[in-house]
Design a protein around this motif. Structure first.
Motif, PDB file in Angstrom:
ATOM      1  N   ALA A   4       0.818  -1.211   0.000  1.00  0.00           N
ATOM      2  CA  ALA A   4       0.000   0.000   0.000  1.00  0.00           C
ATOM      3  C   ALA A   4       0.850   1.259   0.000  1.00  0.00           C
ATOM      4  N   GLN A   5       0.404   2.224  -0.762  1.00  0.00           N
ATOM      5  CA  GLN A   5       1.014   3.542  -0.768  1.00  0.00           C
ATOM      6  C   GLN A   5       0.618   4.245   0.533  1.00  0.00           C
ATOM      7  N   LEU A   6       1.530   5.012   1.110  1.00  0.00           N
ATOM      8  CA  LEU A   6       1.211   5.756   2.325  1.00  0.00           C
ATOM      9  C   LEU A   6       0.146   6.813   2.044  1.00  0.00           C
ATOM     10  N   SER A   7      -0.723   7.012   3.014  1.00  0.00           N
ATOM     11  CA  SER A   7      -1.685   8.104   2.915  1.00  0.00           C
ATOM     12  C   SER A   7      -0.924   9.422   3.085  1.00  0.00           C
ATOM     13  N   PRO A   8      -1.509  10.528   2.652  1.00  0.00           N
ATOM     14  CA  PRO A   8      -0.823  11.813   2.839  1.00  0.00           C
ATOM     15  C   PRO A   8      -0.465  12.090   4.301  1.00  0.00           C
ATOM     16  N   SER A   9      -1.342  11.745   5.238  1.00  0.00           N
ATOM     17  CA  SER A   9      -1.032  12.002   6.648  1.00  0.00           C
ATOM     18  C   SER A   9       0.088  11.097   7.145  1.00  0.00           C
ATOM     19  N   ASP A  10       0.101   9.815   6.728  1.00  0.00           N
ATOM     20  CA  ASP A  10       1.188   8.911   7.106  1.00  0.00           C
ATOM     21  C   ASP A  10       2.504   9.364   6.474  1.00  0.00           C
ATOM     22  N   ARG A  11       2.440   9.832   5.238  1.00  0.00           N
ATOM     23  CA  ARG A  11       3.623  10.339   4.552  1.00  0.00           C
ATOM     24  C   ARG A  11       4.194  11.547   5.284  1.00  0.00           C
ATOM     25  N   ASP A  12       3.330  12.474   5.693  1.00  0.00           N
ATOM     26  CA  ASP A  12       3.778  13.669   6.396  1.00  0.00           C
ATOM     27  C   ASP A  12       4.392  13.319   7.743  1.00  0.00           C
ATOM     28  N   SER A  82       5.869   4.054   0.187  1.00  0.00           N
ATOM     29  CA  SER A  82       5.268   3.049   1.066  1.00  0.00           C
ATOM     30  C   SER A  82       6.072   2.942   2.357  1.00  0.00           C
TER      31      SER A  82
END
Length: 97
Positions: A4-12, A82
């Motif tokens: 899964a690709q990280l969500s924007p909040s997880d990425r931040d 990810s």
């Protein structure tokens, strides 16, 4: 199992914990530039990263010119950043000192 690709909040959140890394312009990868004393030091670092990356079965996109190493981390199977990239970035940071 799909990655899964990280969500924007997880990425931040991940970027906050990885201050040496920056988000690439398209938001799909993180990048870091490192500079070493000379080519031997840069190549030794790349060798240590290569061993860790092989163990993780996750490989960086990188470029080396003399004492500089430019690294891009993205997960092609996920179509972007990810958790695997974040984990490898942490290993790279530890190896870089």
């Amino acid at each position: 199992m799909a990655i899964a690709q990280l969500s924007p909040s997880d990425r931040d959140a991940a970027l906050t914990a990885l201050p040496e890394w920056t988000l690439r312009g398209d938001g799909l990868a993180i990048v870091r530039e490192l500079e070493f004393a000379d080519f031997s030091e840069a190549f030794g670092f790349m060798t240590r990263v290569a061993i860790a990356a092989e163990k993780a079965d996750h490989h960086p996109e990188w470029r080396n010119v003399y004492n500089r190493v430019d690294i891009t981390l993205t997960t092609h199977d996920a179509g972007g950043l990810s958790a695997r990239d974040v984990a490898l970035a942490r290993v790279i940071d530890a190896l870089a000192g």
